[in-house]
Design a protein around this motif. Structure first.
Motif, mmCIF file in Angstrom:
data_model
loop_
_atom_site.group_PDB
_atom_site.id
_atom_site.type_symbol
_atom_site.label_atom_id
_atom_site.label_comp_id
_atom_site.label_asym_id
_atom_site.label_seq_id
_atom_site.Cartn_x
_atom_site.Cartn_y
_atom_site.Cartn_z
ATOM 1 N N UNK A 1 -74.360 -25.955 16.195
ATOM 2 C CA UNK A 1 -73.137 -25.649 15.415
ATOM 3 C C UNK A 1 -72.509 -24.387 15.782
ATOM 4 N N UNK A 2 -71.213 -24.314 15.409
ATOM 5 C CA UNK A 2 -70.407 -23.088 15.659
ATOM 6 C C UNK A 2 -69.661 -22.676 14.453
ATOM 7 N N UNK A 3 -69.820 -21.609 13.829
ATOM 8 C CA UNK A 3 -68.910 -20.952 12.901
ATOM 9 C C UNK A 3 -67.893 -19.966 13.591
ATOM 10 N N UNK A 4 -66.466 -20.215 13.092
ATOM 11 C CA UNK A 4 -65.498 -19.052 13.302
ATOM 12 C C UNK A 4 -64.819 -18.709 12.034
ATOM 13 N N UNK A 5 -64.350 -17.483 11.966
ATOM 14 C CA UNK A 5 -63.384 -16.878 10.739
ATOM 15 C C UNK A 5 -62.375 -16.389 11.641
ATOM 16 N N UNK A 6 -61.349 -17.162 11.239
ATOM 17 C CA UNK A 6 -60.021 -16.571 11.870
ATOM 18 C C UNK A 6 -58.772 -16.706 11.197
ATOM 19 N N UNK A 7 -57.688 -16.066 11.438
ATOM 20 C CA UNK A 7 -56.361 -16.107 10.820
ATOM 21 C C UNK A 7 -55.165 -16.291 11.900
ATOM 22 N N UNK A 8 -54.295 -16.998 11.698
ATOM 23 C CA UNK A 8 -53.274 -17.398 12.314
ATOM 24 C C UNK A 8 -51.896 -17.304 11.712
ATOM 25 N N UNK A 9 -51.004 -17.283 12.408
ATOM 26 C CA UNK A 9 -49.393 -17.157 11.885
ATOM 27 C C UNK A 9 -48.917 -18.704 11.813
ATOM 28 N N UNK A 10 -49.436 -19.567 12.351
ATOM 29 C CA UNK A 10 -48.555 -21.054 12.406
ATOM 30 C C UNK A 10 -49.708 -22.003 12.245
ATOM 31 N N UNK A 11 -49.524 -23.146 11.716
ATOM 32 C CA UNK A 11 -50.618 -24.113 11.491
ATOM 33 C C UNK A 11 -51.042 -24.931 12.869
ATOM 34 N N UNK A 12 -50.291 -24.783 13.894
ATOM 35 C CA UNK A 12 -50.637 -25.628 15.045
ATOM 36 C C UNK A 12 -51.649 -24.620 16.024
ATOM 37 N N UNK A 13 -51.904 -23.562 15.593
ATOM 38 C CA UNK A 13 -52.491 -22.634 16.577
ATOM 39 C C UNK A 13 -54.219 -22.851 16.272
ATOM 40 N N UNK A 14 -54.665 -23.035 15.017
ATOM 41 C CA UNK A 14 -56.145 -23.222 15.050
ATOM 42 C C UNK A 14 -56.514 -24.671 15.586
ATOM 43 N N UNK A 15 -55.529 -25.634 15.476
ATOM 44 C CA UNK A 15 -56.013 -26.917 15.828
ATOM 45 C C UNK A 15 -55.929 -26.946 17.309
ATOM 46 N N UNK A 16 -54.980 -26.334 17.906
ATOM 47 C CA UNK A 16 -54.657 -26.365 19.216
ATOM 48 C C UNK A 16 -56.071 -25.400 20.039
ATOM 49 N N UNK A 17 -56.353 -24.631 19.280
ATOM 50 C CA UNK A 17 -57.457 -23.726 19.862
ATOM 51 C C UNK A 17 -58.727 -24.701 19.748
ATOM 52 N N UNK A 18 -59.219 -25.218 18.629
ATOM 53 C CA UNK A 18 -60.198 -25.992 18.488
ATOM 54 C C UNK A 18 -60.226 -27.266 19.352
ATOM 55 N N UNK A 19 -59.080 -27.779 19.640
ATOM 56 C CA UNK A 19 -59.242 -28.974 20.489
ATOM 57 C C UNK A 19 -59.391 -28.702 21.978
ATOM 58 N N UNK A 20 -58.858 -27.622 22.363
ATOM 59 C CA UNK A 20 -58.858 -27.140 23.682
ATOM 60 C C UNK A 20 -60.439 -26.707 23.930
ATOM 61 N N UNK A 21 -60.883 -25.988 23.226
ATOM 62 C CA UNK A 21 -62.125 -25.387 23.060
ATOM 63 C C UNK A 21 -63.312 -26.763 23.161
ATOM 64 N N UNK A 22 -63.207 -27.521 22.050
ATOM 65 C CA UNK A 22 -64.237 -28.737 22.136
ATOM 66 C C UNK A 22 -64.074 -29.451 23.269
ATOM 67 N N UNK A 23 -62.940 -29.864 23.720
ATOM 68 C CA UNK A 23 -62.770 -30.651 24.918
ATOM 69 C C UNK A 23 -63.222 -30.196 26.150
ATOM 70 N N UNK A 24 -63.032 -28.796 26.487
ATOM 71 C CA UNK A 24 -63.609 -28.067 27.845
ATOM 72 C C UNK A 24 -65.059 -28.031 27.977
#
Length: 218
Positions: free
Chosen positions: A60-83
């Motif tokens: 498993x993986x843990x990340x602690x992050x902050x972002x300015x818009x709600x679409x960024x974390x989901x976009x990051x994790x979707x791209x990362x998980x798929x690739x």
């Protein structure tokens, strides 16, 4: 059945956990860890956010992050998980998802719990009995946050810099945090918050998050 909406507040730290399917290993050797970190770096270019702490465990993986818009974390994790899943399946001649469904996430009250959460994340290898000291584990942000080792993935949160008047002082104070005993209350709260995918904080913060629950993350 519709998916549960994720909670998000602009700039508020988010604790993210992605687990391997059936708790199976998703990293088998150093090349796998390096590939995941490379994909994470690339995903950050398209989904710019600030990663304050991370650890890659065997399954498993843990990340602690902050972002300015709600679409960024989901976009990051979707791209990362798929690739990474495509890479892993190709490398090991397998098919199907390597992840246990969607990633989990919870909001973290920065003033009270940011550094508690960072410490929890970077101590994962110690609690798992993989190493005696967090600095002995290669696949985490500890050596960056505690010792100043260069890691282009990590952006220190402003609260980190309040630990000392200089980088050296902040690092020393950060290392000191890891000498303290864990409170069972903190451990229980951290685990419960990510399992419930809600928030980690005091009662006022939890009420605030509940009232803002109409601002879901994609």
């Amino acid at each position: 059945m519709a998916r549960t909406a994720r909670l998000f507040l602009p700039g508020m730290p988010l604790h993210v956990v992605q687990r391997g399917a059936d708790r199976q290993a998703c990293f088998l050797d150093a090349d796998d860890y390096l590939r995941y970190l490379s994909y994470l770096s690339q995903a950050l270019q398209a989904n710019p956010c600030r990663i304050h702490a991370y650890v890659l465990m065997t399954n498993h993986v843990h990340l602690l992050l902050s972002a300015d818009t709600s679409t960024i974390p989901s976009g990051l994790m979707k791209s990362l998980a798929q690739r990474y899943a495509q890479y892993f399946n190709w490398r090991y001649g397998r098919t199907g998802s390597i992840w246990d469904g969607r990633y989990k996430s919870c909001l973290v009250q920065d003033e009270l719990y940011l550094l508690v959460c960072q410490r929890y994340i970077e101590l994962n290898p110690v609690r798992a009995g993989m190493v005696d000291l967090p600095g002995a584990y290669r696949w985490s942000s500890y050596r960056c946050n505690a010792c100043g080792e260069l890691d282009s993935l990590v952006t220190a949160h402003p609260l980190y810099w309040r630990l000392g008047g200089s980088q050296v002082e902040a690092q020393a104070a950060y290392r000191e945090l890891f000498q303290r005993d864990w409170s069972l209350r903190d451990l229980s709260q951290l685990r419960a918050s990510i399992n419930a995918e809600f928030a980690l904080g005091d009662q006022d913060f939890l009420r605030h998050v509940a009232e803002r629950g109409d601002q879901p993350q994609a």
